[in-house]
Design an enzyme around this catalytic site. Sequence first.
Site, mmCIF file in Angstrom:
data_model
loop_
_atom_site.group_PDB
_atom_site.id
_atom_site.type_symbol
_atom_site.label_atom_id
_atom_site.label_comp_id
_atom_site.label_asym_id
_atom_site.label_seq_id
_atom_site.Cartn_x
_atom_site.Cartn_y
_atom_site.Cartn_z
ATOM 1 N N GLU A 180 0.834 -1.210 0.000
ATOM 2 C CA GLU A 180 0.000 0.000 0.000
ATOM 3 C C GLU A 180 0.861 1.250 0.000
ATOM 4 O O GLU A 180 0.592 2.206 -0.725
ATOM 5 C CB GLU A 180 -0.924 0.017 1.220
ATOM 6 N N GLU A 213 1.079 4.067 -3.029
ATOM 7 C CA GLU A 213 0.685 5.467 -2.870
ATOM 8 C C GLU A 213 1.838 6.453 -2.854
ATOM 9 O O GLU A 213 1.629 7.640 -3.041
ATOM 10 C CB GLU A 213 -0.172 5.631 -1.613
ATOM 11 N N PRO A 240 -16.308 -1.994 16.454
ATOM 12 C CA PRO A 240 -17.278 -2.329 15.410
ATOM 13 C C PRO A 240 -17.857 -1.106 14.710
ATOM 14 O O PRO A 240 -18.342 -1.209 13.577
ATOM 15 C CB PRO A 240 -18.387 -3.077 16.160
ATOM 16 N N GLU A 246 -5.722 13.757 -3.351
ATOM 17 C CA GLU A 246 -4.377 14.292 -3.157
ATOM 18 C C GLU A 246 -3.750 13.767 -1.868
ATOM 19 O O GLU A 246 -4.446 13.362 -0.939
ATOM 20 C CB GLU A 246 -4.420 15.816 -3.138
#
Lengths: 240, 240
Positions: A73, A77, A94, A129
């Site tokens: 990830e 990015e 939860p 952005e």
Amino acid sequence: MNQSELSRPPRASYSYDYPRPSVTVDIILFTFHEDRLKVLLIRRSHAPFADRWALPGGFVNIDEDLEEAARRELNEETNVSDVYLEQLYTFGDPDRDPRGRVITVAYFALLSNDQVNQLQIRGASDAGEAAWWDIYALPELAFDHARILHYAVQRLRWKLEWTALGFLLLPAEFTLSELQRVYETVLHEPLDKRNFRRKMLAADVLEETGNLREGDHRPAKLYRFTAKAIELEQARRRFP
Amino acid sequence: MNQSELSRPPRASYSYDYPRPSVTVDIILFTFHEDRLKVLLIRRSHAPFADRWALPGGFVNIDEDLEEAARRELNEETNVSDVYLEQLYTFGDPDRDPRGRVITVAYFALLSNDQVNQLQIRGASDAGEAAWWDIYALPELAFDHARILHYAVQRLRWKLEWTALGFLLLPAEFTLSELQRVYETVLHEPLDKRNFRRKMLAADVLEETGNLREGDHRPAKLYRFTAKAIELEQARRRFP
DNA sequence: CCAAAAGTGTTATGCTTACACCCATGC
DNA sequence: GCATGGGTGTAAGCATAACACTTTTGG
């Protein structure tokens, strides 16, 4: 876990019929830039929390280790691949995501100052952005990310007090004053110059590179961390 | 997490179509009994790892917090409800369970000596038998539970070195020698009696109860931890 | 020569460690 | 009276914290 659950004979409902949560990783990527401790945030382009800033992250693939997911990830990015990563905590309230049950494993990452410049932040398409935010002047964050970030800052402080990790936020060569500024910024308190230098040098983790930082005034000696220091820091041991 | 993922428009596959892992909690429940540091293990009755010992635990319900799940599982298997619990680490190696992707959030729990006796271990039905095992004489464990347990022992050592948590393993009243034995057993090294006592008393977390432990020989003063100590221990600070 | 940051030592205090003997009790 | 574990003090070394002035450079 009681993985024995998994192998119990089917009763009312078979184990695998349990509804499953989604699992994501979130990354708190810190760096130190222009005398500020910064964190990378991504602006959300969709609901919920559209236009709010959030930590970078995403789903864990089904055949992928958690840390691997965090690295992937981050790489997707930011294009960075060589960062210090460590698992921070798992958040599983939860109600933390209004759309359903999402458990997130948060990772804490340190990026050196010189990697920041080469860094090409992608994802301007639909991830929105991305930007570096000063840790002491944050926008409102999406989800429970403020809490996660707060937890990460505490961990970073602790790391700096007890390990030599500070250098991971700086370029390969740095002056003692620069290092001190990192510590002061992260710990958010002023430190005594002489004590700081003595402690750092006594810890026997720094070596002079022989180069000088030439600037406006008296040039300063440049240091690097020794290989030994980098090992040592892995072993969690008391340290300046 | 990049929860923005969740709200991206459907592309090749819609976010929620990602195959989801199962999420469990595992609990490492420590206690101190007969001068031994012990951990609760459950014997598996089904494959895989039938007859091997495993940590207690089970699935996280879809609307349940992680810590809540850990408490529920612990309560279901042991009947104990009032334990110290803290999140340890999340283990997510894709191959850790041969039957599929199972991510487990490990919790670390401390049970006081006097709670152990009242404790009624259930689950003799299909969860298999449960037993306390000496940490230094463990059987082979199922899954990656040996690794998880090893990690938990490290954390426990660290906790004892830097916080006053030791008392959570003992009854409400205890002698200094008993406390020292806890520390020695957990840290796995002998400690100097005078230094240990001085440090403990100087930390200002103990008070005499006025009672004595009568035994074979000279009676020993009994102590309890002060309320203040219990708060203090939350703040992670250097401490005996 | 002035501004600005680099660099440098000493002292007092408190914590850590190492170490050996007497005390109170039950049998 | 003896065996067993309970209980106690001191000195040396080490790390920490407080504190102010000189040096080197650029402009």
